[in-house]
Design a protein around this motif. Structure first.
Motif, PDB file in Angstrom:
ATOM      1  N   LYS A  40      43.394  33.037  41.578  1.00 58.54           N
ATOM      2  CA  LYS A  40      45.082  32.995  41.213  1.00 58.54           C
ATOM      3  C   LYS A  40      45.366  34.082  40.321  1.00 58.54           C
ATOM      4  CE  LYS A  40      47.718  29.813  38.479  1.00 58.54           C
ATOM      5  NZ  LYS A  40      47.665  28.498  37.357  1.00 58.54           N
ATOM      6  N   ASN A  41      44.433  34.451  39.411  1.00 56.40           N
ATOM      7  CA  ASN A  41      44.716  35.617  38.653  1.00 56.40           C
ATOM      8  C   ASN A  41      43.605  36.832  38.827  1.00 56.40           C
ATOM      9  OD1 ASN A  41      46.194  33.841  36.993  1.00 56.40           O
ATOM     10  ND2 ASN A  41      44.359  33.162  36.111  1.00 56.40           N
ATOM     11  N   PHE A 309      37.801  34.465  28.780  1.00 59.22           N
ATOM     12  CA  PHE A 309      38.914  33.732  29.507  1.00 59.22           C
ATOM     13  C   PHE A 309      38.417  33.380  30.930  1.00 59.22           C
ATOM     14  CE2 PHE A 309      42.374  34.279  32.501  1.00 59.22           C
ATOM     15  CZ  PHE A 309      43.107  33.194  32.207  1.00 59.22           C
ATOM     16  N   ALA A 310      37.734  34.200  31.766  1.00 59.40           N
ATOM     17  CA  ALA A 310      37.535  34.293  33.036  1.00 59.40           C
ATOM     18  C   ALA A 310      36.554  33.123  33.236  1.00 59.40           C
ATOM     19  CB  ALA A 310      37.237  35.520  33.725  1.00 59.40           C
ATOM     20  N   ASN A 315      39.477  30.553  37.784  1.00 56.74           N
ATOM     21  CA  ASN A 315      40.402  31.081  38.765  1.00 56.74           C
ATOM     22  C   ASN A 315      40.670  32.586  38.725  1.00 56.74           C
ATOM     23  OD1 ASN A 315      40.685  28.530  40.158  1.00 56.74           O
ATOM     24  ND2 ASN A 315      41.773  28.028  38.278  1.00 56.74           N
ATOM     25  N   THR A 316      39.903  33.478  38.073  1.00 57.99           N
ATOM     26  CA  THR A 316      40.242  34.899  37.740  1.00 57.99           C
ATOM     27  C   THR A 316      39.288  35.621  38.259  1.00 57.99           C
ATOM     28  OG1 THR A 316      41.567  34.078  35.719  1.00 57.99           O
ATOM     29  CG2 THR A 316      40.668  36.600  35.788  1.00 57.99           C
ATOM     30  N   LEU A 317      39.525  36.627  39.047  1.00 55.04           N
ATOM     31  CA  LEU A 317      38.589  37.640  39.498  1.00 55.04           C
ATOM     32  C   LEU A 317      38.904  38.710  38.598  1.00 55.04           C
ATOM     33  CD1 LEU A 317      37.052  39.467  41.722  1.00 55.04           C
ATOM     34  CD2 LEU A 317      39.119  39.912  42.894  1.00 55.04           C
ATOM     35  N   VAL A 318      37.613  39.215  38.225  1.00 47.09           N
ATOM     36  CA  VAL A 318      37.574  40.322  37.053  1.00 47.09           C
ATOM     37  C   VAL A 318      36.938  41.318  37.833  1.00 47.09           C
ATOM     38  CG1 VAL A 318      36.692  41.299  34.828  1.00 47.09           C
ATOM     39  CG2 VAL A 318      37.347  38.782  35.095  1.00 47.09           C
ATOM     40  N   ILE A 319      37.468  42.711  37.797  1.00 48.20           N
ATOM     41  CA  ILE A 319      36.954  43.916  38.254  1.00 48.20           C
ATOM     42  C   ILE A 319      36.738  44.910  37.157  1.00 48.20           C
ATOM     43  CG2 ILE A 319      37.142  45.967  39.852  1.00 48.20           C
ATOM     44  CD1 ILE A 319      38.989  44.065  41.810  1.00 48.20           C
ATOM     45  N   TYR A 438      33.624  39.705  39.006  1.00 47.58           N
ATOM     46  CA  TYR A 438      32.919  38.287  38.713  1.00 47.58           C
ATOM     47  C   TYR A 438      34.247  37.317  39.342  1.00 47.58           C
ATOM     48  CZ  TYR A 438      32.608  34.175  35.953  1.00 47.58           C
ATOM     49  OH  TYR A 438      32.433  32.779  35.441  1.00 47.58           O
ATOM     50  N   GLY A 439      33.843  36.203  39.694  1.00 47.14           N
ATOM     51  CA  GLY A 439      34.602  35.185  39.764  1.00 47.14           C
ATOM     52  C   GLY A 439      35.209  35.062  41.360  1.00 47.14           C
TER      53      GLY A 439
END
Length: 464
Positions: A40-41, A309-310, A315-319, A438-439
């Motif tokens: 989502k994010n 937060f993630a 629902n958050t992809l972190v790069i 991540y995510g």
């Protein structure tokens, strides 16, 4: 040969070969299979100009001096992320600049150094934050350099010249970016722009909240658009901010990241956010080890903010990555290497601040006293005389962000003999760099990628 053992082994091998790379990865002991699903994010983090040596030294400093590992490396230790090496080349060189590098992420195609999402024949490639804005998501960028600098701009706009920062400030307003924070007052203020346009008034008319310092952020209205411009030029280096009262009301990168997430996280369609530690690159250009390590650690604190937060959100992809290496710093072998490296903890200021305080009227003793106050280094007379020669106009030094021709290289060489940190140059390098993800969508990350691949990974992960 035992035929039964051979057949049993063959069946096992065929079964393994039928598994996907993701399934094979998940079979490794202690490694959990990443969560598969739609993001989502997306939060895309760039430590600009971060060579592997920078990441290593920041972690080493954190462990030796602060008594804890860096958050980025802890993600590896705890096996929370997918990991890759990335080729950072541009269309014109194996060594990219930040504009072409960000355009690879933002536009999904390699362009020549110096331009933003523009092809060789002037064709415009739609920047990814525009794609997400059209899909209904909120978009944001926060940085420690000017908000109009190449890395945030590459996710948002098209420009034939990365240095067209006054125009990029106007493009952001037209785009309707939801959160924009960093430096660069000279590109928004009517008093400083050549055309005398008051960009702050333009943003106010578009219902932006405008903030000029950290204290102002306490009055933020939830969910509304934000323009935070906290300095002329780039924000101060972290080590100077920590030791000089004049910078105490400047927000950290982690604080800006937190504000940006809070402003956008409740949007039903989600958000995308780029977070840049831009002064890591500037410190590398100056071969300034204290500036480099402390700004990398400030970026690392932003990593913690984002991951907190993630992990909770789900629902958050972190790069987490860099756009290119710079100067390739590293520790040097020697019997006293550890003690020498740890001596950096005594440095109070950046080399930029220290060297700016020296002037041609300084005596040899004045220079030696000031260097000891700033870095606890004891110079000999020859070293002090050599430094002074730059201020008497006898010698000059160039450099991308060295507008005052300060003797950054000479001083880093003096420091090198005491701190066991060396540098290969004062400019970008073409080495492969780290990527962590991540995510939801992180399972798409392959072990070796091109910078353009991250553009398409984000689109696929979010299914737009």
């Amino acid at each position: 040969m035992d035929r039964r053992k051979f057949l049993k082994g063959s069946v096992l091998l065929s079964g393994l070969l039928s598994l996907s790379p993701l399934e094979l990865w998940s079979l490794q002991k202690g490694i959990e299979q990443p969560k598969i699903g739609k993001a989502k994010n997306i939060i895309f983090m760039v430590s600009d100009g971060m060579s592997l040596g920078t990441l290593s030294m920041a972690d080493l400093y954190s462990r030796n001096i602060l008594g804890k590992g860096s958050h980025w490396l802890n993600l590896y230790h705890e096996k929370k992320v997918s990991r890759a090496l990335m080729d950072t080349a541009s269309a014109s060189s194996i060594v990219t600049d930040s504009a072409a590098a960000s355009s690879a992420f933002g536009g999904g195609i390699r362009v020549k150094n110096g331009v933003l999402n523009m092809g060789a024949n002037g064709e415009k490639h739609i920047p990814i934050w525009q794609k997400f804005k059209k899909a209904g998501k909120k978009i944001g960028c926060v940085t420690t350099v000017t908000a109009t600098h190449a890395t945030p701009a590459g996710f948002c706009v098209n420009s034939a010249k990365r240095n067209a920062e006054p125009q990029i400030a106007e493009m952001y307003a037209d785009l309707g970016i939801d959160v924009l924070m960093g430096g660069g007052d000279e590109f928004f203020s009517s008093d400083k722009r050549e055309d005398k346009k008051d960009l702050y008034s333009v943003y106010r008319e578009k219902k932006y909240q405008i903030f000029k310092n950290r204290t102002d952020l306490n009055s933020i209205k939830k969910g509304e658009k934000v323009l935070g411009i906290f300095s002329t030029g780039a924000l101060p280096y972290t080590i100077d901010k920590n030791h000089l009262s004049e910078f105490k009301d400047t927000p950290t990168l982690a604080e800006m990241a937190s504000v940006a997430i809070d402003q956008m996280k409740e949007h039903p369609e989600g958000f995308v956010l780029q977070i840049e530690g831009g002064k890591v690159d500037w410190a590398a250009h100056a071969n300034d080890v204290a500036a480099l390590i402390h700004d990398q650690l400030a970026f690392d604190e932003a990593v913690k903010t984002v991951m907190d937060f993630a992990e909770k959100d789900g629902n958050t992809l972190v790069i987490i990555t860099t756009d290119h290496g710079n100067a390739n710093p590293g520790t040097i072998y020697g019997s006293d290497a550890t003690a020498h490296f740890n001596s950096i903890s005594a440095y109070q200021y950046t080399n930029e601040y220290i060297l700016n305080k020296i002037h041609k009227d300084f005596s040899i003793k004045d220079i030696k006293d000031w260097i000891y106050e700033g870095n606890k280094l004891i110079l000999n007379d020859d070293e002090a005389k050599h430094l002074l020669s730059f201020y008497n106009g006898l010698e000059k030094e160039e450099g991308l962000y060295n507008y005052k021709k300060l003797p950054f290289k000479l001083y880093s060489e003096i420091q090198k003999s005491r701190n066991s940190v060396g540098w290969i140059s004062m400019d970008h390098s073409g080495d492969y760099v780290e990527v962590a993800a991540y995510g939801p969508g992180s399972e798409l990350l392959q072990p070796f990628i091109k910078n353009t691949d991250l553009h398409y990974l984000m689109l696929k992960a979010s299914s737009i």
